[in-house]
Structure formats: C-alpha cells, structure tokens
Design a protein around this motif. Structure first.
Motif, short mmCIF file in Angstrom:
data_model
loop_
_atom_site.label_atom_id
_atom_site.label_comp_id
_atom_site.label_asym_id
_atom_site.label_seq_id
_atom_site.Cartn_x
_atom_site.Cartn_y
_atom_site.Cartn_z
N UNK A 44 -8.77 -10.46 2.85
CA UNK A 44 -10.21 -10.29 2.65
C UNK A 44 -10.87 -9.52 3.79
N UNK A 45 -10.43 -9.77 5.03
CA UNK A 45 -10.99 -9.04 6.18
C UNK A 45 -10.54 -7.59 6.19
N UNK A 46 -9.32 -7.34 5.77
CA UNK A 46 -8.82 -5.96 5.73
C UNK A 46 -9.55 -5.15 4.66
N UNK A 47 -9.83 -5.77 3.51
CA UNK A 47 -10.56 -5.07 2.45
C UNK A 47 -11.99 -4.75 2.88
N UNK A 48 -12.53 -5.57 3.79
CA UNK A 48 -13.89 -5.33 4.30
C UNK A 48 -13.90 -4.31 5.44
N UNK A 49 -12.71 -3.92 5.95
CA UNK A 49 -12.62 -2.96 7.05
C UNK A 49 -12.61 -1.54 6.46
N UNK A 50 -13.78 -0.90 6.47
CA UNK A 50 -13.89 0.43 5.86
C UNK A 50 -13.04 1.47 6.58
N UNK A 51 -12.82 1.28 7.88
CA UNK A 51 -12.02 2.25 8.63
C UNK A 51 -10.57 2.30 8.20
N UNK A 52 -10.06 1.19 7.67
CA UNK A 52 -8.66 1.16 7.22
C UNK A 52 -8.49 1.83 5.88
N UNK A 53 -9.49 1.69 4.99
CA UNK A 53 -9.42 2.35 3.68
C UNK A 53 -8.55 1.64 2.67
N UNK A 54 -8.41 0.33 2.81
CA UNK A 54 -7.58 -0.44 1.87
C UNK A 54 -8.40 -0.83 0.65
N UNK A 55 -7.81 -0.68 -0.55
CA UNK A 55 -8.45 -1.11 -1.80
C UNK A 55 -7.61 -2.21 -2.43
N UNK A 56 -8.16 -2.99 -3.37
CA UNK A 56 -7.34 -4.02 -4.03
C UNK A 56 -6.07 -3.47 -4.66
N UNK A 57 -6.15 -2.29 -5.29
CA UNK A 57 -4.96 -1.71 -5.92
C UNK A 57 -3.90 -1.35 -4.88
N UNK A 58 -4.32 -0.67 -3.79
CA UNK A 58 -3.35 -0.29 -2.76
C UNK A 58 -2.83 -1.52 -2.03
N UNK A 59 -3.68 -2.56 -1.90
CA UNK A 59 -3.23 -3.80 -1.26
C UNK A 59 -2.13 -4.46 -2.07
N UNK A 60 -2.26 -4.45 -3.40
CA UNK A 60 -1.20 -5.00 -4.25
C UNK A 60 0.08 -4.20 -4.16
#
Length: 444
Positions: A44-60
């Motif tokens: 949840x914290x990584x998805x909120x980190x805009x600098x990383x650019x992680x999305x739910x699809x890429x996280x899966x």
C-alpha cells in the motif's frame, strides 16, 4: 569381554535429537517468511509512492516474478544438492534472497524492483524444500508431521515480523527501510548455518563419504543410511527418480499431490501478497488492512502446531482436506464487509487453516513414496506447486486493477475447494495403484 573397537551406541532417535537441525532450519525459514511477506506488508505504501511508478497491475506481475524465481530456485536446488550438499546450497539460498532485498531497497523504478524480487525468489525457492527435507530426514518417523508443523511456524513468525516492520518503519521512514531489514539474514543466519548445521547423512552417503555419513547419523541418533535410502547423483539418476514417481503404486497419487500443492500455494501466495490491498479496497483503513497480514500469520503459527499434532494422530491427508474446506469458507466470509472485530476473528481463523493445509500436503508425501523416492517426490510436489504461487499474485493484481476484489476472494475460495478434492483422493489413488496387476509378460 567388550571389544575396544566397538563403537558406542548412538543416542535414541527422539524428537530431542532433531532439535539442533530444527532450530537452525527454523531460523532460515523465519527469514524466508519475512522476505515473502515484506512485499505485501509495504505494497500500500509503495502504490502511494508516485516516484516509484508502481500500479496494481505491475505490482501483481512483480509478485509473479518473485514466485517464478521461486519455481526456478526450487527445481534447480534439487539438481545441485547431490553435487554441492544441502548445507552449502542452503547458505547460498539465504545469501541470494538477502541480495535481492538489497536490490529492492535501492530500486528507483518497477523494472529494477522486479529484478530484485526475482533474485530473492531464486533464493527463497531453494530454501524451503531444503529445510523441509532436512527436518524430515532428521525427525523421528512418527513425529514427521509435528516437526514439519513446528518448522513452518517460523514462516508465519517471519510474516508477522514483516508486518510489524511494515507498520512501524514504512509510515515513518519509508518502505525502503523495510527491505533493508531483509538483508539481515546474510548477517545473522549464514554464520550460524555454516558453523552448526550438519550435512545430510543421505547426501554424504550418496557422494561416497561413508565415514562422515555414519558419523552424522550416529551423532543425531539416526539409522545409518543405506543405498536404498540415499539420493543418487547424476542426471540419469534424477531422471530415474522422476520416473519412479509414476510407478503403479503412485502414478495416480502423484498428479493429485501436484494439484493439491498448486491450489495450496496459489492460496498462500495470492493471499499473502494481496490481502492488505484487497481489504483496503473493500473499505478498511490502511493500518487495519496491513494489520490483517499480521493476524493471518499469527493464525498460521497456531495452525501449524494444531495441524502437526492432529495429523500425527489422524493422518496428514484428512487434516489437509478439512483445512482446505475451512480455508475456503473463511475466504468467502472475508468477501463481506463485516464489523472490524469480527473480521479480525475471521482472518485469524482463516490463517489457522490456510497455511497448514498446504504444509500437510507436503507431510502426505510420506504416505505415498518410499524412503528412496521421498526427496524426489517432495521436490516435485513443491516445484509443481510453485506454478500456483506464480499464478496467485498475478490473479490478485488483475482483480484489484479491475476493481473486482470480490471475484478475487471467490477465486481463492474455489482454489481451496479444489485442493480439498485433490488431496482427499490421494489415499484412494495410492490403494488403486497398489492393487493394479502387474503387466503380463509378452509372448516369446
């Protein structure tokens, strides 16, 4: 008159004799569980980190990279342990997933982060089958399920540690520091494993080191290994070991064990990766959603102890089947937005059954394969099951990305029911195979 050359009688083979090996493997699997659960705890914290650019699809997808690395690690480990030995490969596995965690901590984009998780997966995949094989080899036969259950409590203790780190470090100093904590295994566990963990007597025997094989066996109260019990080396022997899994006695039980393991690991890794985010999407707060991962792993610790004792009395197959069904019920209940207190209870009860259902599939291999085939059987049950571990995180990511969290819970529940169906048929399949008539000799 006593002969001076007579060797002293070995100590009795009791639960106490396996404790040194169990303790060291427990520590290694603790860090395994911590590393696997770190991702879900901080997602949840990584998805909120805009600098990383992680999305739910890429996280899966990244979650599946991890488990794909685990699949490769599990299959590769089985091919090199008879060459290098179990202890060196175990140490290499711990080192590898520590390095992967460091790469994740340094990553500035999803691609490098995914690379780190893949590297970690290679080490994680090799570690679990090795520790299971070591503990089952050193354990008294009548305590195999209990010692397996005790070993796997460490996985969930590690998951609880990961959740604690996610709750404390991630909100205050950032999610990267949680992955830096994942480097600790190479500092803590590796020196202890190198100094204190014995090599497998069966592996030593297979490599021709008979003196050390007998020495280790005598020290831990084990029967000295014989040619029938020792794993054979070489590619030809490994191919023969795989073919032996499909002899008449086990040719139907083997694919059923594989299917049960697939369903169990799909559940374990799908839920471990996506439970916080799925619960958050269902309307629970961020801290509560991450806390659910702590609670489900606490249930896992209790469940391993209950399942191990129960399986020693009633059989691993029965316990695994019932546990799979109860897991499916628990996951379906999580689909509803229940009051927070009741949800915590349901999550804890689901944890009791979810993780130990899968571990009892491993314990059930003892009832299907003879001693000489057990390592190969367990390795393939674990390895094929890893395909479920690859699919689970990807499925969870796909459902969350499309805002279909309810279907995620339903799919995981169906996996539990399919796992129960597969494992409950294993004894029938094994009995059918034993009754199969031998093929008639061809006429001259």
């Amino acid at each position: 008159m006593t002969s001076k050359s007579a060797s002293p009688a070995p100590p009795p083979h009791t639960l106490r004799s396996v404790l040194p090996v169990l303790a060291l493997c427990w520590l290694a699997v603790f860090f395994d569980g911590m590393d696997v659960n770190i991702y879900g705890a901080v997602m949840p914290h990584m998805l909120d980190d805009e600098g990383l650019g992680l999305t739910p699809a890429s996280a899966g997808t990244i979650g599946s990279w991890t488990t794909f690395g685990m699949l490769i690690g599990a299959l590769t480990t089985g091919n090199i342990t008879d060459w290098l030995g179990r202890r060196p490969v175990l140490v290499a596995s711990v080192t590898l997933f520590s390095v992967g965690s460091a790469v994740c901590a340094l990553a500035g984009d999803p691609a490098l982060f995914g690379t780190g998780r893949f590297i970690a997966g290679l080490g994680l995949g090799g570690l679990m089958p090795l520790c299971l094989a070591m503990v089952m080899e050193f354990a008294p036969p009548r305590r195999a399920a209990l010692t397996t259950g005790i070993l796997m409590t460490s996985y969930h203790a590690g998951g609880m540690a990961a959740t604690g780190l996610g709750l404390t470090l991630a909100p205050s100093i950032g999610w990267r520091w949680v992955f830096w904590a994942g480097v600790l295994p190479v500092v803590i566990a590796v020196p202890l494993l190198l100094k204190l963990l014995p090599e497998s007597p069966g592996v030593l025997f297979a490599r021709g080191d008979l003196a050390r094989a007998h020495q280790v066996a005598d020290r831990y109260g084990l029967p000295r290994p014989t040619a029938a019990e020792a794993p054979e080396g070489g590619a030809k022997a490994r191919f023969a070991a795989v073919l032996a899994l499909f002899r008449p006695e086990s040719r139907w039980a083997t694919p059923l064990l594989w299917l049960a393991s697939f369903c169990g690991l799909l559940l374990v890794y799908g839920v471990s990766t996506w439970l916080p985010q799925m619960m958050r999407a269902s309307g629970y707060g961020l801290s509560s959603s991450v806390s659910f991962l702590m609670v489900i792993n606490a249930g896992g610790v209790v469940g391993m102890l209950i399942a191990g004792r129960t399986a020693d009395r009633f059989g691993a197959v029965k316990v695994s089947a019932i546990w799979f069904v109860l897991t499916a019920i628990g996951v379906l209940l999580l689909k509803s937005h229940l009051p927070l207190g009741i949800t915590y209870v349901v999550v804890a009860l689901t944890g009791i059954f979810l993780f130990s259902a899968q571990v009892m599939v491993y314990a059930a291999t003892n009832t299907v394969y003879p001693a000489g085939e057990r390592a190969a059987g367990l390795g393939w049950v674990t390895g094929v099951g890893r395909t479920g571990a690859v699919l689970g995180p990807w499925l969870g990511g796909a459902f969350v990305a499309n805002h279909n969290e309810g279907w995620g819970f339903t799919t995981f529940a169906l996996a539990g029911l399919l796992g129960a169906f597969a494992i409950v048929l294993v004894p029938l399949a094994a009995r059918t195979g034993r009754r199969s008539p031998l093929p008639e000799p061809s006429p001259a």
